[in-house]
Enzyme design. Structure first.
Site, PDB file in Angstrom:
ATOM      1  N   HIS A 199      -1.416  -2.126   1.965  1.00  6.48           N
ATOM      2  CA  HIS A 199      -1.170  -1.287   0.752  1.00  6.48           C
ATOM      3  C   HIS A 199      -2.608  -1.262  -0.249  1.00  6.48           C
ATOM      4  O   HIS A 199      -2.245  -2.379  -1.358  1.00  6.48           O
ATOM      5  CB  HIS A 199       0.033  -2.079  -0.259  1.00  6.48           C
TER       6      HIS A 199
ATOM      7  N   HIS B 201       2.879   4.538  -0.962  1.00  2.98           N
ATOM      8  CA  HIS B 201       3.446   3.284  -0.235  1.00  2.98           C
ATOM      9  C   HIS B 201       2.007   2.468   0.441  1.00  2.98           C
ATOM     10  O   HIS B 201       1.918   1.235  -0.019  1.00  2.98           O
ATOM     11  CB  HIS B 201       4.162   3.413   1.065  1.00  2.98           C
TER      12      HIS B 201
ATOM     13  N   HIS C 285      -0.822  -1.876   9.155  1.00  4.91           N
ATOM     14  CA  HIS C 285      -0.371  -1.247   7.781  1.00  4.91           C
ATOM     15  C   HIS C 285      -0.634  -2.108   6.680  1.00  4.91           C
ATOM     16  O   HIS C 285      -0.679  -3.410   6.793  1.00  4.91           O
ATOM     17  CB  HIS C 285       1.286  -1.044   8.148  1.00  4.91           C
TER      18      HIS C 285
ATOM     19  N   GLU D 263     -21.431   7.528   4.508  1.00  7.52           N
ATOM     20  CA  GLU D 263     -21.077   7.203   5.702  1.00  7.52           C
ATOM     21  C   GLU D 263     -19.568   7.482   6.054  1.00  7.52           C
ATOM     22  O   GLU D 263     -19.124   7.302   7.252  1.00  7.52           O
ATOM     23  CB  GLU D 263     -21.461   6.020   6.341  1.00  7.52           C
TER      24      GLU D 263
ATOM     25  N   GLU E  43       8.791  -2.829  10.148  1.00 13.02           N
ATOM     26  CA  GLU E  43       7.956  -1.621  10.594  1.00 13.02           C
ATOM     27  C   GLU E  43       7.681  -1.694  11.970  1.00 13.02           C
ATOM     28  O   GLU E  43       6.986  -0.722  12.593  1.00 13.02           O
ATOM     29  CB  GLU E  43       6.900  -1.493   9.841  1.00 13.02           C
TER      30      GLU E  43
HETATM   31  P1  13P Z   1       7.703  -6.439   6.547  1.00 12.20           P
HETATM   32  O1  13P Z   1       7.796  -7.681   5.648  1.00 12.20           O
HETATM   33  O2  13P Z   1       8.783  -6.133   7.265  1.00 12.20           O
HETATM   34  O3  13P Z   1       6.478  -6.574   7.619  1.00 12.20           O
HETATM   35  O4  13P Z   1       7.264  -5.363   5.601  1.00 12.20           O
HETATM   36  C1  13P Z   1       6.361  -5.131   4.766  1.00 12.20           C
HETATM   37  C2  13P Z   1       5.883  -3.558   4.281  1.00 12.20           C
HETATM   38  O5  13P Z   1       4.907  -3.534   4.093  1.00 12.20           O
HETATM   39  C3  13P Z   1       6.964  -2.582   4.470  1.00 12.20           C
HETATM   40  O6  13P Z   1       6.219  -1.361   4.601  1.00 12.20           O
HETATM   41 ZN    ZN Z   2       4.209  -1.464   3.471  1.00 11.00          ZN
END
Ligand code: 13P
Ligand code: ZN
Length: 279
Positions: A147, A216, A145, A175, A122
């Protein structure tokens, strides 16, 4: 030269990744972090003339993505395919310090990725997001980023309309509106790792520090690792309360009038007025 494993930026990064893993946000290799470092600070630990190897930026061709605004900037970044679970015990394999090379088409590895690894897939989305956020806030340093479970769960049962999604989050914790008054941007499901999703994320990052990638995960941006982590943590807490209550009859709620009172108390002026139904 000082020992880089003792650097504050390194321990912060390791602790952040460990916390993200502990909270269940980053299964396997899920998630990635990029942290822009101060060149002078890095020079206390590394010889900036010594490039370990050069790595082409994955999936980038010049017409797609232009990372040249970041030329010479140095980032501590998680590796592609690397498990957050392992970052703290082996930073030199799971993390890398890279400098954006001339023209922005490759990076120069200064440290890390010991087993031949490379930056997260990413990386284009991260770098385009850095460019977008730096345009709004010159002090932005972090793109993250992950999940997070409840945020993702909410994507499956809630409308993905930005106003409606943000409003539901704001309603869940007193809040929330103070922590992310600009709201949360939402992208539809898109193929990850591509320059398309990178460009779409960066576009949203011009007005949001938080961007949901539907079904995602989420992107956050901020001045520090703590601030960025805290943004995602707050969304995730709100999403958790939403998911714990969504199937039950709602008896009470935080009203828009109450949110306005909070904004006044905390002197927040830059909130998404059109995301509230009162003026
Ligand atoms: P990477 O292992 O390449 O960082 O990817 C993980 C991920 O969350 C892709 O969206
Ligand atoms: Zn991801």
């Amino acid at each position: 030269m000082k020992d880089i494993l003792q650097a504050k930026f390194m321990s912060e990064m390791c602790d952040t990744a460990a916390n993200m893993y502990r909270l269940g946000w980053d299964e396997r290799n899920g998630g990635n972090i990029s942290y822009m470092l101060d060149g002078g600070e890095v020079a206390k630990y590394l010889d900036l003339e010594r490039v370990v190897r050069t790595i082409p930026v994955m999936g980038v061709n010049k017409e797609d993505v232009d990372l040249s605004p970041l030329e010479g900037k140095i980032f501590l970044v998680t590796g592609t395919g690397k498990y957050f679970k392992n970052v703290k015990s082996d930073p030199e394999t799971n993390l890398g310090i890279v400098r954006i090379g001339s023209g922005g088409e490759q990076v120069e590895l200064l440290w890390g990725f010991k087993d031949g690894g490379r930056p997260t897939s990413e990386f284009p989305a991260h770098m385009m997001s850095h460019i977008a956020r730096l345009g709004v806030d010159p002090e932005n340093r972090v793109v993250m980023h992950s999940h997070p479970t409840y945020t993702l769960a909410m994507n499956f049962v809630h409308s993905l309309d930005e106003k409606s999604f943000t409003h539901s989050l704001w309603e869940m914790c007193t809040e929330c509106i103070v922590v992310f008054p600009e709201g949360v941007g939402v992208l539809p499901w898109m193929l990850c790792g591509t320059s398309e999703i990178g460009r779409a994320t960066a576009e949203k990052m011009k007005s949001f520090r938080l961007v949901v990638w539907a079904m995602h995960g989420i992107y956050g941006a901020g001045k520090t690792l703590d601030e960025t982590f805290g943004l995602i943590e707050t969304v995730e807490k709100a999403a958790q309360i939403y998911m714990l209550t969504a199937h039950l009859p709602r008896k009470n709620t935080i009203k828009d009038e109450d949110m306005l009172k909070l904004l006044q108390l905390f002197k927040v002026e830059n909130y998404r007025k059109d995301f509230l139904d009162v003026k």
